[in-house]
Write a protein that holds these residues in place. Sequence first.
Motif, PDB file in Angstrom:
ATOM      1  N   ARG A  48      59.682  66.909 -15.910  1.00 56.25           N
ATOM      2  CA  ARG A  48      60.556  67.447 -14.867  1.00 56.25           C
ATOM      3  C   ARG A  48      60.251  68.918 -14.675  1.00 56.25           C
ATOM      4  O   ARG A  48      59.832  69.606 -15.600  1.00 56.25           O
ATOM      5  CB  ARG A  48      62.020  67.258 -15.217  1.00 56.25           C
ATOM      6  N   PRO A  49      60.479  69.421 -13.470  1.00 59.17           N
ATOM      7  CA  PRO A  49      60.304  70.853 -13.232  1.00 59.17           C
ATOM      8  C   PRO A  49      61.518  71.640 -13.728  1.00 59.17           C
ATOM      9  O   PRO A  49      62.553  71.056 -14.077  1.00 59.17           O
ATOM     10  CB  PRO A  49      60.187  70.947 -11.703  1.00 59.17           C
ATOM     11  N   LEU A  50      61.376  72.938 -13.752  1.00 58.72           N
ATOM     12  CA  LEU A  50      62.499  73.814 -14.085  1.00 58.72           C
ATOM     13  C   LEU A  50      63.380  73.955 -12.851  1.00 58.72           C
ATOM     14  O   LEU A  50      62.889  74.244 -11.759  1.00 58.72           O
ATOM     15  CB  LEU A  50      61.975  75.194 -14.494  1.00 58.72           C
ATOM     16  N   PHE A  51      64.678  73.737 -12.996  1.00 56.25           N
ATOM     17  CA  PHE A  51      65.618  73.903 -11.894  1.00 56.25           C
ATOM     18  C   PHE A  51      66.523  75.094 -12.171  1.00 56.25           C
ATOM     19  O   PHE A  51      67.056  75.227 -13.274  1.00 56.25           O
ATOM     20  CB  PHE A  51      66.497  72.652 -11.715  1.00 56.25           C
ATOM     21  N   LEU A  52      66.698  75.951 -11.198  1.00 57.49           N
ATOM     22  CA  LEU A  52      67.643  77.064 -11.261  1.00 57.49           C
ATOM     23  C   LEU A  52      68.565  76.948 -10.054  1.00 57.49           C
ATOM     24  O   LEU A  52      68.092  76.873  -8.920  1.00 57.49           O
ATOM     25  CB  LEU A  52      66.905  78.411 -11.223  1.00 57.49           C
ATOM     26  N   PHE A  53      69.859  76.920 -10.290  1.00 58.71           N
ATOM     27  CA  PHE A  53      70.820  76.760  -9.212  1.00 58.71           C
ATOM     28  C   PHE A  53      71.632  78.041  -9.041  1.00 58.71           C
ATOM     29  O   PHE A  53      72.047  78.651 -10.030  1.00 58.71           O
ATOM     30  CB  PHE A  53      71.772  75.589  -9.501  1.00 58.71           C
ATOM     31  N   THR A  54      71.842  78.429  -7.799  1.00 56.20           N
ATOM     32  CA  THR A  54      72.656  79.598  -7.491  1.00 56.20           C
ATOM     33  C   THR A  54      73.662  79.223  -6.414  1.00 56.20           C
ATOM     34  O   THR A  54      73.528  78.201  -5.740  1.00 56.20           O
ATOM     35  CB  THR A  54      71.785  80.767  -6.984  1.00 56.20           C
TER      36      THR A  54
END
Length: 91
Positions: A48-54
């Motif tokens: 899986r890719p890295l996810f960053l949520f804002t």
Amino acid sequence: MHARVSTTAGAVGYVGLGFVDGKVRALKIDGVMPTRRTVASGQYPISRPLFLFTNGYPKLGSLLHAFVTFHLSEKGQEIIEAKGFVPITNY
């Protein structure tokens, strides 16, 4: 997950490639071992890719924007690779 798998006989769990070590080993899936090459190319089917949520798109030039885009920089990619994870660029 690493701590639980490394201390529980027969345990199976999902960890990032950077957590594979002498205590936790990776599993071959459909004849493919996870390596930087097989993960980056999509050959290894479980990654899986890295996810960053804002909360909305960070304002350009803000500290938050700098934080959430750092991993894409040359220095960020060097850190990712040094920690055993798969970089997404070839600087």
